[in-house]
Design a protein around this motif. Structure first.
Motif, short mmCIF file in Angstrom:
data_model
loop_
_atom_site.label_atom_id
_atom_site.label_comp_id
_atom_site.label_asym_id
_atom_site.label_seq_id
_atom_site.Cartn_x
_atom_site.Cartn_y
_atom_site.Cartn_z
N LEU A 1 0.22 -1.16 -0.16
CA LEU A 1 -0.20 -0.12 -0.15
C LEU A 1 0.70 1.24 -0.19
N THR A 2 0.51 2.44 -0.75
CA THR A 2 0.89 3.72 -0.97
C THR A 2 1.09 3.98 0.84
N TRP A 3 0.89 5.50 1.04
CA TRP A 3 0.58 6.32 2.05
C TRP A 3 -0.96 6.68 1.76
N GLY A 4 -1.19 6.97 0.80
CA GLY A 4 -2.24 7.41 0.05
C GLY A 4 -3.32 6.02 0.43
N GLN A 5 -3.58 4.90 0.07
CA GLN A 5 -4.15 4.25 0.14
C GLN A 5 -4.06 2.99 1.82
N SER A 6 -3.10 3.67 2.42
CA SER A 6 -3.04 2.90 4.19
C SER A 6 -3.72 4.18 4.56
N CYS A 7 -3.79 5.37 4.02
CA CYS A 7 -5.18 5.88 5.20
C CYS A 7 -6.57 6.06 4.63
N ARG A 8 -6.84 5.75 3.40
CA ARG A 8 -7.67 5.60 2.69
C ARG A 8 -8.40 4.53 3.49
N ARG A 9 -7.86 2.91 3.59
CA ARG A 9 -8.57 1.75 4.67
C ARG A 9 -8.36 1.98 5.72
N ILE A 10 -7.71 2.97 6.21
CA ILE A 10 -7.71 2.97 7.68
C ILE A 10 -9.31 3.93 8.07
N PHE A 11 -9.41 5.26 7.07
CA PHE A 11 -10.65 5.69 8.11
C PHE A 11 -11.78 4.82 7.07
N SER A 12 -11.21 3.67 6.48
CA SER A 12 -12.57 2.96 5.74
C SER A 12 -13.12 2.09 7.06
N ALA A 13 -12.17 1.86 7.23
CA ALA A 13 -12.56 0.58 8.46
C ALA A 13 -13.14 2.00 9.88
N CYS A 14 -12.44 2.80 9.55
CA CYS A 14 -13.68 3.81 11.08
C CYS A 14 -14.81 4.35 10.69
N LEU A 15 -15.25 3.92 9.06
CA LEU A 15 -17.04 5.10 8.75
C LEU A 15 -17.48 3.83 9.52
N ASN B 1 -17.39 -5.12 10.21
CA ASN B 1 -16.54 -4.89 9.44
C ASN B 1 -16.41 -6.68 8.98
N TYR B 2 -15.96 -7.18 9.87
CA TYR B 2 -15.74 -9.02 9.76
C TYR B 2 -16.29 -9.07 9.62
N LEU B 3 -17.37 -9.45 10.68
CA LEU B 3 -18.94 -10.47 10.42
C LEU B 3 -19.23 -9.94 8.65
N PHE B 4 -18.52 -9.59 8.37
CA PHE B 4 -19.54 -9.03 6.62
C PHE B 4 -18.29 -9.93 5.98
N VAL C 1 -20.36 -13.04 4.67
CA VAL C 1 -21.57 -12.88 4.02
C VAL C 1 -21.19 -13.06 2.54
N ASN C 2 -19.83 -11.86 2.42
CA ASN C 2 -19.52 -11.85 0.96
C ASN C 2 -18.68 -13.08 0.55
N VAL C 3 -19.47 -13.12 -0.71
CA VAL C 3 -18.38 -14.43 -2.00
C VAL C 3 -17.28 -14.62 -1.53
N LYS C 4 -16.48 -13.41 -1.81
CA LYS C 4 -14.89 -13.28 -1.89
C LYS C 4 -14.17 -13.76 -0.28
N GLY C 5 -15.02 -13.39 0.80
CA GLY C 5 -14.33 -13.14 2.07
C GLY C 5 -13.83 -11.72 2.44
N LEU C 6 -14.08 -10.73 1.52
CA LEU C 6 -13.72 -9.34 2.18
C LEU C 6 -14.78 -8.97 3.24
N ALA C 7 -13.77 -7.92 3.80
CA ALA C 7 -14.55 -7.60 4.97
C ALA C 7 -15.33 -6.16 3.98
N VAL C 8 -15.54 -4.43 5.25
CA VAL C 8 -16.16 -3.96 4.54
C VAL C 8 -15.28 -3.13 4.14
N HIS C 9 -14.37 -2.73 4.62
CA HIS C 9 -12.79 -1.55 4.85
C HIS C 9 -12.13 -2.60 3.27
N ASP C 10 -12.46 -3.56 2.82
CA ASP C 10 -11.44 -4.15 1.78
C ASP C 10 -11.86 -3.62 0.95
N ILE C 11 -13.52 -3.96 0.82
CA ILE C 11 -13.69 -4.03 -0.95
C ILE C 11 -13.63 -2.18 -0.52
#
Length: 206
Positions: free
Chosen positions: A114-128, A158-161, A164-174
């Motif tokens: 991840l770049t710094w921008g992608q890292s920030c986006r992932r963190i804020f997505s996890a907090c949303l 975020n993780y219980l999702f 449900v997700n076919v690929k096994g991704l969390a909300v903040h992954d998507i």
């Protein structure tokens, strides 16, 4: 007696990490994050006390730090500490110390670190989701406990999702176009091993 060479076991490949393993890694990292936040909070509290507070000789005479200092200085500092913790590890190797223990690695959707921008986006997505749930819980029940419980429910969702997700991704992954993988043993190398190799290579360089 057969002279055939023994067949090697089939190679493992990286797979999407299961939610429970990811939560275990978060518990490990949580202790480091709490220690970092405590250190930052203590330093800022001392600085704020020296600069802005008239402290008396008794506890009743002690004043609280100004609200603007708490919200404008301390809160952003806590956020930057959290972003810095994950960002530094994800930029370096894709693994925090807790993720190393469980052989997890966070990468972009194309497999790159991840770049710094992608890292920030992932963190804020996890907090949303936790923030949204906390706002709703606080508005409905009006207590700090309901706010904290609601935020925790959002965090778990975020993780219980993943189930449900076919690929096994969390909300903040998507939301962040990134994912966390379970790395096979033969591909796994700790951050400390990489640092030792890096120092060794630098020492050999004339």
């Amino acid at each position: 007696m057969s002279n055939q060479a023994p067949t090697s076991p089939p190679e493992e490949s990286a797979v999407i990490a299961r939610p429970m393993v990811r939560l275990f890694a978060i518990v490990y990292d949580g202790m480091l994050i709490l220690a970092s936040l405590f250190l930052v909070g203590t330093l800022l509290a001392v600085i704020g006390t020296l600069m802005f507070m008239d402290v008396g000789t008794t506890s009743e005479q002690a004043q609280k730090l100004p609200i603007w200092y708490q919200n404008g200085i301390m809160t952003p500092a806590f956020i930057l500490t959290l972003v810095g913790f994950y960002g530094l590890f994800w930029r370096k190797s894709g693994q925090t110390l807790g993720m190393q223990t469980w052989r997890l690695k966070t990468v972009a959707i194309d497999g790159k670190l991840l770049t710094w921008g992608q890292s920030c986006r992932r963190i804020f997505s996890a907090c949303l989701l936790p923030i949204l749930c906390a706002i709703v819980g606080g508005a409905l029940y009006g207590s700090r406990l309901s706010l904290l419980v609601s935020a925790f429910v959002g965090f778990l969702f975020n993780y219980l999702f993943c189930w449900v997700n076919v690929k096994g991704l969390a909300v903040h992954d998507i939301l962040s176009n990134s994912l966390t993988l379970k790395i096979p043993k033969y591909q796994h190398e700790s951050i400390f091993s990489k640092l030792k190799k890096s120092k060794s290579n630098k020492a050999k360089t004339p």
